[in-house]
Design a protein around this motif. Sequence first.
Motif, PDB file in Angstrom:
ATOM      1  N   GLN A   1       0.837  -1.211   0.000  1.00  0.00           N
ATOM      2  CA  GLN A   1       0.000   0.000   0.000  1.00  0.00           C
ATOM      3  C   GLN A   1       0.868   1.257   0.000  1.00  0.00           C
ATOM      4  OE1 GLN A   1      -2.669  -0.307   3.300  1.00  0.00           O
ATOM      5  NE2 GLN A   1      -3.901  -1.906   2.328  1.00  0.00           N
ATOM      6  N   SER A   2       1.901   1.248   0.847  1.00  0.00           N
ATOM      7  CA  SER A   2       2.736   2.464   0.915  1.00  0.00           C
ATOM      8  C   SER A   2       3.531   2.647  -0.375  1.00  0.00           C
ATOM      9  CB  SER A   2       3.671   2.430   2.124  1.00  0.00           C
ATOM     10  OG  SER A   2       4.589   1.400   1.975  1.00  0.00           O
ATOM     11  N   LYS A   3       3.863   1.524  -1.035  1.00  0.00           N
ATOM     12  CA  LYS A   3       4.585   1.623  -2.317  1.00  0.00           C
ATOM     13  C   LYS A   3       3.672   2.254  -3.371  1.00  0.00           C
ATOM     14  CE  LYS A   3       7.312  -1.206  -5.441  1.00  0.00           C
ATOM     15  NZ  LYS A   3       7.572  -2.573  -5.888  1.00  0.00           N
ATOM     16  N   LYS A   4       2.397   1.788  -3.388  1.00  0.00           N
ATOM     17  CA  LYS A   4       1.437   2.347  -4.350  1.00  0.00           C
ATOM     18  C   LYS A   4       1.208   3.832  -4.081  1.00  0.00           C
ATOM     19  CE  LYS A   4      -1.041  -1.871  -5.496  1.00  0.00           C
ATOM     20  NZ  LYS A   4      -2.110  -2.753  -5.076  1.00  0.00           N
ATOM     21  N   LYS A   5       1.140   4.173  -2.777  1.00  0.00           N
ATOM     22  CA  LYS A   5       0.928   5.570  -2.394  1.00  0.00           C
ATOM     23  C   LYS A   5       2.103   6.426  -2.897  1.00  0.00           C
ATOM     24  CE  LYS A   5      -0.311   8.016   1.822  1.00  0.00           C
ATOM     25  NZ  LYS A   5      -0.351   7.874   3.276  1.00  0.00           N
ATOM     26  N   ASP A   6       3.336   5.903  -2.704  1.00  0.00           N
ATOM     27  CA  ASP A   6       4.521   6.631  -3.181  1.00  0.00           C
ATOM     28  C   ASP A   6       4.466   6.822  -4.683  1.00  0.00           C
ATOM     29  OD1 ASP A   6       5.438   6.774  -0.648  1.00  0.00           O
ATOM     30  OD2 ASP A   6       6.902   5.144  -0.839  1.00  0.00           O
ATOM     31  N   GLU A   7       4.067   5.741  -5.375  1.00  0.00           N
ATOM     32  CA  GLU A   7       4.004   5.818  -6.847  1.00  0.00           C
ATOM     33  C   GLU A   7       2.971   6.850  -7.292  1.00  0.00           C
ATOM     34  OE1 GLU A   7       5.363   1.191  -7.704  1.00  0.00           O
ATOM     35  OE2 GLU A   7       3.268   1.778  -7.967  1.00  0.00           O
ATOM     36  N   ARG A   8       1.809   6.878  -6.579  1.00  0.00           N
ATOM     37  CA  ARG A   8       0.773   7.867  -6.918  1.00  0.00           C
ATOM     38  C   ARG A   8       1.285   9.279  -6.667  1.00  0.00           C
ATOM     39  NH1 ARG A   8      -3.123   4.242  -4.775  1.00  0.00           N
ATOM     40  NH2 ARG A   8      -3.073   5.292  -2.774  1.00  0.00           N
ATOM     41  N   ASN A   9       2.007   9.447  -5.535  1.00  0.00           N
ATOM     42  CA  ASN A   9       2.547  10.785  -5.218  1.00  0.00           C
ATOM     43  C   ASN A   9       3.530  11.238  -6.284  1.00  0.00           C
ATOM     44  OD1 ASN A   9       1.065  10.950  -2.933  1.00  0.00           O
ATOM     45  ND2 ASN A   9       2.708  10.261  -1.551  1.00  0.00           N
TER      46      ASN A   9
ATOM     47  N   SER B   1       1.613  12.190  -9.394  1.00  0.00           N
ATOM     48  CA  SER B   1       0.889  13.468  -9.341  1.00  0.00           C
ATOM     49  C   SER B   1       1.879  14.632  -9.170  1.00  0.00           C
ATOM     50  CB  SER B   1      -0.123  13.460  -8.198  1.00  0.00           C
ATOM     51  OG  SER B   1       0.576  13.303  -6.987  1.00  0.00           O
TER      52      SER B   1
END
Lengths: 159, 442
Positions: A148-156, A159
């Motif tokens: 989840q945190s990896k996906k969040k980093d990728e989204r950040n 964007s």
Amino acid sequence: MRLHFSLLLLVMAGLVVAFAPLPVPAVAPQERTFEVDARQYAYSPSELKVNAGDTVTIKLVSTDVVHGLYVDGYDISVEADPGQSARLTFVADKPGSFRFRCNVTCGAMHPFMIGKITVGTNDWLYRSIGLASLAVIGFFPLSSFLNQSKKKDERNIAS
Amino acid sequence: MNRIELTRIPFIKNTLKSRYPQLAVFIVMLVGYIFAILAGLIGTPVGSHNFSIVFVWIAWWAILILVAVPFFGRGWCAVCPIPLPGEWLQRGAILAPPDKRPKWLNLRVPKMFRNIWMQNISFLLLALFSSALLTTPNITGIVLAAMLFVAIGLSAIFERRAFCRYLCPVGGFIGLYSQTAPIELRIKDKQVCVKCVGKPCYNGSDAGYGCPWDVFPGGMTKNTYCGLCMECIRTCPHDNIAVNLRPFSADLAKPTARLDEAFKAFIMFGAAMIYAGVLLGPWGTLKDAAYNVGTGAWFMYAVIFLAIIFIVLPGLFTLGIMTTKGRQSLKQRFMSLSTALIPLGLMFWVAFSLSFVLTNASYILAALSDPLALGWNLFGTANAAWQPMLTTILAPAQTLALVVGLVWSARTAQKVNEAGTSTIPVIVYCFVATSIMLWLLL
């Protein structure tokens, strides 16, 4: 934060599994004597079981060449000449499973002439399997957090 | 964690680019190797006092499996002396600039052999005879000499290092486990390689030889076949080759798609478990069977050994992954998910070797002082008594290695698994194998 808490919980559970004292069955110490035959490159019997606190005597009988018997963890040994026997007596005051091995060069496979003595129960084996189980059980939520945190980093980053 | 380019440090880059430091190490290694052959053939027949047994199967093995492979990947291959005589004869030079004319036949290895099946077979051959090989000096001497001569022979027939790439029994598993190492040699910029004329890193130039490992660095995505010989650093005219520090097991996110590599993972996984039972266990009958080569018991041992590696372990693994559905074919999933066994397999070998090495390391002192058992006492340690080392921390260290390997493999399984399918069967498989290994070792 949740990741750190889960990790801390897992480490603490791991420490409990590894080091928490276990109830020891109250068994009165006895005198135990084993006759162990040694030949190239095996002991017979090769597995001994005693209770913690027992006074153990191993009568080592060498049937071919000179053999020895060294007990890991206890750092004690005995040697027997061909056709002869020798005695090793000790108090089994350290619980666990220990290898015993030939300490006199007796031929090619000498380094692998090994037996096993278990004093009480082999707690460390059960603790180790417990640690492996805990690692697998803890792995799923932790890896889910990591993903989840990896996906969040990728989204950040995106964007 | 991103990569850190070690070759940005001038000292490291210059050391790697110059041929002299590597040559110095090569010469020391080659002298040691030849001495090990001689010691095996003419030294004492008592294995635990013979330089070849003690230095090859205790000292070298400890360094290889506990340090070199986990931390430097193919670092051993970078300094291995076995291909040197053949390579020098093939090139007609040791340090001189390359001569374009081939000295010997310089044939291309036939396509059917351009995989690691031969390495799988050569490893298994040695593994089946390993109880005799590990303990009998003249057998070790003969095998070491045979490897040297086969390497020379293959260099005479085929181009580049055919022995290292396709036959070496050790190189196969080093390549497999080098994918977990935090070191890699890679190109810096793909476009530079695309535009590069002549591809001197692969074909050679006045600056050096074409890749001895038959690898084009521009297309390299994993460590498996790069021998870290550093020849491409010398030949690249664009300074486009880097040696990087990277996270552990970075290569494993890109699963293998080859059956030979998948079976290499099973061979190493199974061999570690079998050795733990046969060599370190208390069962004399198994030891007798493994040691008495050629007897009926040994044939039975060989059949069981091969059945465990080729039928039982892959069969159970396949049954496990069959319980989950995926878009890929079963064969494809078998090959990619077997990648998950690589970290755990490496840790099986670490745990096995810790026991073997710590128990027998004290033999090194005696063999160092009297390597040929001629009554020498070079360092005053010829009569050093055998004493197991660090036996109190052995079991916790083995547990730590195996539990770390289990988690590492579970994480790898998640990375290589196709989206939407469960990794639980692979993780359960790894857990059961870990529990068996713990039972065998503790």
